[in-house]
Design an enzyme around this catalytic site. Structure first.
Site, PDB file in Angstrom:
ATOM      1  N   ARG A  50      12.935  -1.700  11.153  1.00 25.49           N
ATOM      2  CA  ARG A  50      13.534  -2.599  10.158  1.00 25.49           C
ATOM      3  C   ARG A  50      14.992  -2.865  10.539  1.00 25.49           C
ATOM      4  NH1 ARG A  50      11.256  -3.022   5.138  1.00 25.49           N
ATOM      5  NH2 ARG A  50      12.728  -4.748   5.023  1.00 25.49           N
TER       6      ARG A  50
ATOM      7  N   ASP B 126      -1.156  -0.847   2.326  1.00 21.94           N
ATOM      8  CA  ASP B 126       0.016  -0.905   1.449  1.00 21.94           C
ATOM      9  C   ASP B 126      -0.432  -0.412   0.079  1.00 21.94           C
ATOM     10  OD1 ASP B 126       2.479  -1.516   0.284  1.00 21.94           O
ATOM     11  OD2 ASP B 126       2.124  -3.687   0.185  1.00 21.94           O
TER      12      ASP B 126
ATOM     13  N   CYS C  93       3.949  -0.066   5.352  1.00 19.90           N
ATOM     14  CA  CYS C  93       5.337  -0.528   5.175  1.00 19.90           C
ATOM     15  C   CYS C  93       6.199   0.517   4.481  1.00 19.90           C
ATOM     16  CB  CYS C  93       5.352  -1.833   4.400  1.00 19.90           C
ATOM     17  SG  CYS C  93       4.499  -1.720   2.820  1.00 19.90           S
TER      18      CYS C  93
ATOM     19  N   ARG D  92      15.978  -9.584  -2.923  1.00 19.38           N
ATOM     20  CA  ARG D  92      14.646  -9.057  -3.262  1.00 19.38           C
ATOM     21  C   ARG D  92      14.379  -9.444  -4.704  1.00 19.38           C
ATOM     22  NH1 ARG D  92      12.073  -3.217  -2.017  1.00 19.38           N
ATOM     23  NH2 ARG D  92      11.846  -4.342  -0.044  1.00 19.38           N
TER      24      ARG D  92
ATOM     25  N   HIS E  48       6.957 -10.778   2.500  1.00 20.71           N
ATOM     26  CA  HIS E  48       7.923  -9.740   2.907  1.00 20.71           C
ATOM     27  C   HIS E  48       8.198  -9.976   4.400  1.00 20.71           C
ATOM     28  CE1 HIS E  48      10.314  -6.303   2.830  1.00 20.71           C
ATOM     29  NE2 HIS E  48       9.450  -5.346   2.567  1.00 20.71           N
TER      30      HIS E  48
ATOM     31  N   GLN F 206       9.808  -7.335   6.784  1.00 21.76           N
ATOM     32  CA  GLN F 206       8.873  -6.261   7.118  1.00 21.76           C
ATOM     33  C   GLN F 206       7.984  -6.691   8.284  1.00 21.76           C
ATOM     34  OE1 GLN F 206       8.442  -3.088   5.465  1.00 21.76           O
ATOM     35  NE2 GLN F 206       7.265  -2.760   7.326  1.00 21.76           N
TER      36      GLN F 206
HETATM   37  N1   CP Z   1       9.049  -1.335   3.190  1.00 27.10           N
HETATM   38  C1   CP Z   1      10.047  -1.623   2.326  1.00 27.10           C
HETATM   39  O1   CP Z   1      10.413  -2.764   2.103  1.00 27.10           O
HETATM   40  O2   CP Z   1      10.617  -0.523   1.765  1.00 27.10           O
HETATM   41  P1   CP Z   1      11.633  -0.558   0.548  1.00 27.10           P
HETATM   42  O3   CP Z   1      10.872  -1.033  -0.662  1.00 27.10           O
HETATM   43  O4   CP Z   1      12.103   0.862   0.408  1.00 27.10           O
HETATM   44  O5   CP Z   1      12.751  -1.487   0.875  1.00 27.10           O
HETATM   45  N1  NVA Z   2       3.623  -4.587  -1.738  1.00 26.44           N
HETATM   46  C1  NVA Z   2       4.716  -3.682  -2.026  1.00 26.44           C
HETATM   47  C2  NVA Z   2       5.580  -3.533  -0.837  1.00 26.44           C
HETATM   48  C3  NVA Z   2       6.736  -2.578  -0.994  1.00 26.44           C
HETATM   49  C4  NVA Z   2       7.605  -2.527   0.229  1.00 26.44           C
HETATM   50  C5  NVA Z   2       5.491  -4.202  -3.231  1.00 26.44           C
HETATM   51  O1  NVA Z   2       5.698  -5.418  -3.326  1.00 26.44           O
HETATM   52  O2  NVA Z   2       5.873  -3.396  -4.075  1.00 26.44           O
END
Ligand code: CP
Ligand code: NVA
Length: 320
Positions: free
Chosen positions: A307, A239, A279, A117, A144, A147
């Site tokens: 997930r 989101d 999400c 990430r 993502h 997701q």
């Molecule tokens: N939806 C998602 O990716 O959640 P986290 O940021 O908690 O991993």
């Molecule tokens: N768009 C959000 C998604 C978190 C799961 C971010 O990138 O923070």
């Protein structure tokens, strides 16, 4: 670990490295057929988890997180453990002390896959370029994809066949919107995104998604009118307005996104049986409300559960 495909490069030459490992750096790294197969496998794993208890026995994952995570990190940890393997975790900047290409070539000697990430998509791409083991995008500024796999699995569970169904996304044209647009439309779902002026999705991503939509017969609508996106929608998705790394823009965004909140009134502009998706994590009172999150048509925790199942299927495909 899969170092045998390395080629010695003359010391004077600039190395042009592309590992032969299979990556999931972006949604389109899987073909539409592979996505369909993955979803079928995920359903099978969800029904019969015990059958897969040793499927990745002796396999190890490196989990690299530059940003916080609840769902992604824990479901990857749990997924690999429930498949008989294990993981190691590193939190914080990935390349603070040494170049990414060196990080990649350490991790691929110890573990069978890298889940990362990152702030930048280029960090994922660079890891993938240098790693001899698969690299999986666990969220970047652009995508993502894990997701989106769980989201389409959830949509299939609630809507059945996705061809001819419509999903509306209200809010930022961000990483989650990008991956959902690509994945839902290639499976035949019409996708409509309503965003405030200045927060449109990437034109390049829309163009990539449109190519897949042309094949599946789905449509893509990008608009600034929430009502246009919501009309006839079977699912409504939103989101956060400020993603991780955009915290300094939160105040400005709160003003700009006000009309795009999925409130009960807005939700009612979709089909009466539409499901609500997010999400997570959600900011109640901003992009949606407690009422919508807690409504019987909210499937946000099904998405979170899925997930796990979708990522187990992904790990089996990439590491199996
Ligand atoms: N939806 C998602 O990716 O959640 P986290 O940021 O908690 O991993
Ligand atoms: N768009 C959000 C998604 C978190 C799961 C971010 O990138 O923070």
């Amino acid at each position: 670990m899969k170092g045998s495909d390395r080629v010695a490069t003359p010391i004077s030459a600039s190395p042009v490295w592309k590992s032969s490992a299979r990556d999931f750096a972006r949604d389109l790294d899987l073909s539409t057929e592979e996505v369909a197969n993955l979803l079928e496998l995920a359903r099978e794993i969800k029904r019969h988890p015990a059958r897969f208890r040793t499927a990745l026995s002796g396999r190890y994952l490196s989990l690299l997180f530059e940003k916080p995570s609840l769902r992604t990190r824990l479901t990857f940890e749990l997924a690999i453990k429930q498949l008989g393997g294990d993981s190691i975790v590193s939190n914080g900047p990935i390349a603070a002390r040494e170049p990414l290409k060196d990080v990649a070539r350490n991790l691929d000697r110890w573990t069978n896959g890298i889940v990362a990430r990152t702030f930048l998509q280029s960090t994922i791409d660079e890891l993938a370029r240098w790693s001899a083991v698969p690299v999986i995008n666990a969220l970047s500024d652009l995508f993502h994809p894990c997701q989106a796999l769980a989201d389409v699995l959830t949509l299939q569970e609630h809507l059945g066949e996705l061809h001819g169904k419509k999903i509306a996304f209200l809010g930022d044209g961000n990483n989650v919107a990008h991956s959902l647009m690509i994945t839902a439309t290639r499976l035949g779902m019409d996708f409509a995104l309503a965003h405030p002026e200045g927060y449109a999705p990437s034109a390049e991503v829309v163009s990539d998604a449109a190519a897949g939509a042309a094949i599946s017969g789905a449509s893509i609508t990008i608009t600034t009118e929430p009502q246009e996106a919501l009309a006839g929608a079977h699912a409504v998705y939103t989101d956060v307005w400020a993603s991780m790394g955009q915290e300094d823009q939160a105040g400005e965004r709160q003003k700009r996104f006000e009309d795009y909140q999925v409130s009960a009134e807005r939700f009612a502009q979709a089909r009466p049986d539409a499901v609500f998706m997010h999400c997570l994590p959600a900011k109640r009172g901003q992009e949606t409300t407690d009422e919508v999150m807690e409504s019987p048509r909210s499937v946000v925790f099904d998405q979170a559960e899925n997930r796990l199942h979708a990522q187990k299927a992904l790990l089996l495909m990439m590491l199996g």
